[in-house]
Design an enzyme around this catalytic site. Sequence first.
Site, PDB file in Angstrom:
ATOM      1  N   SER A 107       9.834   1.856  -4.483  1.00 25.31           N
ATOM      2  CA  SER A 107      10.188   0.711  -5.337  1.00 25.31           C
ATOM      3  C   SER A 107       9.000   0.038  -6.009  1.00 25.31           C
ATOM      4  CB  SER A 107      10.970  -0.331  -4.530  1.00 25.31           C
ATOM      5  OG  SER A 107      12.287   0.104  -4.320  1.00 25.31           O
ATOM      6  N   LYS A 110       9.154  -0.395  -9.702  1.00 30.51           N
ATOM      7  CA  LYS A 110       9.768  -1.530 -10.403  1.00 30.51           C
ATOM      8  C   LYS A 110       8.733  -2.448 -11.068  1.00 30.51           C
ATOM      9  CE  LYS A 110      13.953  -1.758  -7.517  1.00 30.51           C
ATOM     10  NZ  LYS A 110      13.687  -0.886  -6.364  1.00 30.51           N
ATOM     11  N   SER A 167      14.436  -6.450  -4.535  1.00 23.46           N
ATOM     12  CA  SER A 167      14.176  -5.057  -4.911  1.00 23.46           C
ATOM     13  C   SER A 167      15.463  -4.315  -5.247  1.00 23.46           C
ATOM     14  CB  SER A 167      13.433  -4.324  -3.781  1.00 23.46           C
ATOM     15  OG  SER A 167      12.885  -3.112  -4.241  1.00 23.46           O
ATOM     16  N   LYS A 280       5.069  -6.577  -4.842  1.00 19.07           N
ATOM     17  CA  LYS A 280       6.179  -5.646  -4.723  1.00 19.07           C
ATOM     18  C   LYS A 280       5.980  -4.685  -3.569  1.00 19.07           C
ATOM     19  CE  LYS A 280      10.126  -4.332  -5.931  1.00 19.07           C
ATOM     20  NZ  LYS A 280      10.325  -4.158  -4.476  1.00 19.07           N
TER      21      LYS A 280
END
Length: 438
Positions: A107, A110, A167, A280
């Site tokens: 992720s 992202k 997320s 993140k």
Amino acid sequence: MRRMKRWISGWAAVILAGTVAIKSSCGGLGPIFAAEPVLVAGSSAAKAAASRQEAGEELTWDEAAAETAGVSLSGPDISAPSAILMEASTGGVVYEKNADEQRSPASITKIMTLILIFDALESGKIHMNDEVTTSAYAKSMGGSQVFLEEGEVQTVETLIKCIVIASGNDASVAMAEFIAGDEKTFVDMMNERAKGLGMTGTHFEDCCGLTESKTHVTTARDIALMSRELINHYPQIHNYSTVWMDTITHVTKQGTKEFGLSNTNKLLKMATNFHVTGLKTGSTSLAKYCLSATAEKDGVRMIAAVMAAPDYKARFSDAAALLNFGYANCRLYEDKSPLPLPQMTVTNGVADQVELRYQGSFSYLGLHGEDFEAMERSLVLPEALKAPVKEGQPAGMLEYRLHGEKLGELPIVTAKGVKEARFGDYMRKVLGVWGMGD
């Protein structure tokens, strides 16, 4: 002797001096004029130096200076096989460990999705209060999600919260479709944006990192590069990345219900001597545990990228170790008020003078424990410029010295152009003088 003189001033993890934040056409940062970088902790050169030191061998000038400054040549001990520590304003690398190895980012992907979302917001293509309708494809996403239903409508800002805080894979795909029409086109935009940022080790195949494809890859260095772009170009991201918990409202055919968002970045709740600002997390069986952690302390912003940590807790402890190392050793000088600039004399021009301006800003990152109060600044300018003069033409520099040693310079350019004077221009000047005499 030249090498000796270059290194005798001491050791710094990175020296970067020059223009920062000259935006390119793709929205990235322009080139940074930098002095030659010295040893980066954790690099192969630093590890070799540490090994020679243990064996009792003589160190080179730069290695010895690092030892004198009390800086570890090997850097912090972390469990992740790949990591990097970068200072955000200059892009200076303070520590690296296999930073160019390609790995699955999960992720962390992202971050690029968010860059494109904020690009679209900045250009006016989309707006925070625009309504986005969830497709069946977006709803079908597994993994981390906020359980959007097909046909459910949410605002752009709500979906940003879902991506940053929880997320949400479904939220990421919904935004990709809203901006580009379909995910594939959006992914093409991601790869193009990555190329513009110099992310040479990256290839995206989806917008959320859920894919199990072994060719969906990036590197710790590239993660730091795109993280830097996001926090420098769009600092409002921290309005979302620092939120621990929030709620959204699902309005579907089944009715209305609240849904809680909990931040996946547990570093936000860990006891640290720095302020965590994001950014993140990412984890899959292929990627293991990844993190791009951003922090701030005493005006210095750091980015710690960790890839393939062995377990859930290790990525946070590794990032904390990297950030502690950076804040223990790094000192950043930023000249926010450069010296006033005079007007430059122009010969043979339609105007006798031209205004000057600075090109960018000056930053210096070092590990010396320098007293930046002793920084000396001096303008280096020619006596005059000869017409024709173009706007943006180089016209000198502002030099920075500390205890007599030059640290770098800030370019000075012309603020406008001046045409070369013709016969008629000279006649008008002469007539003007006569007129003033009368």
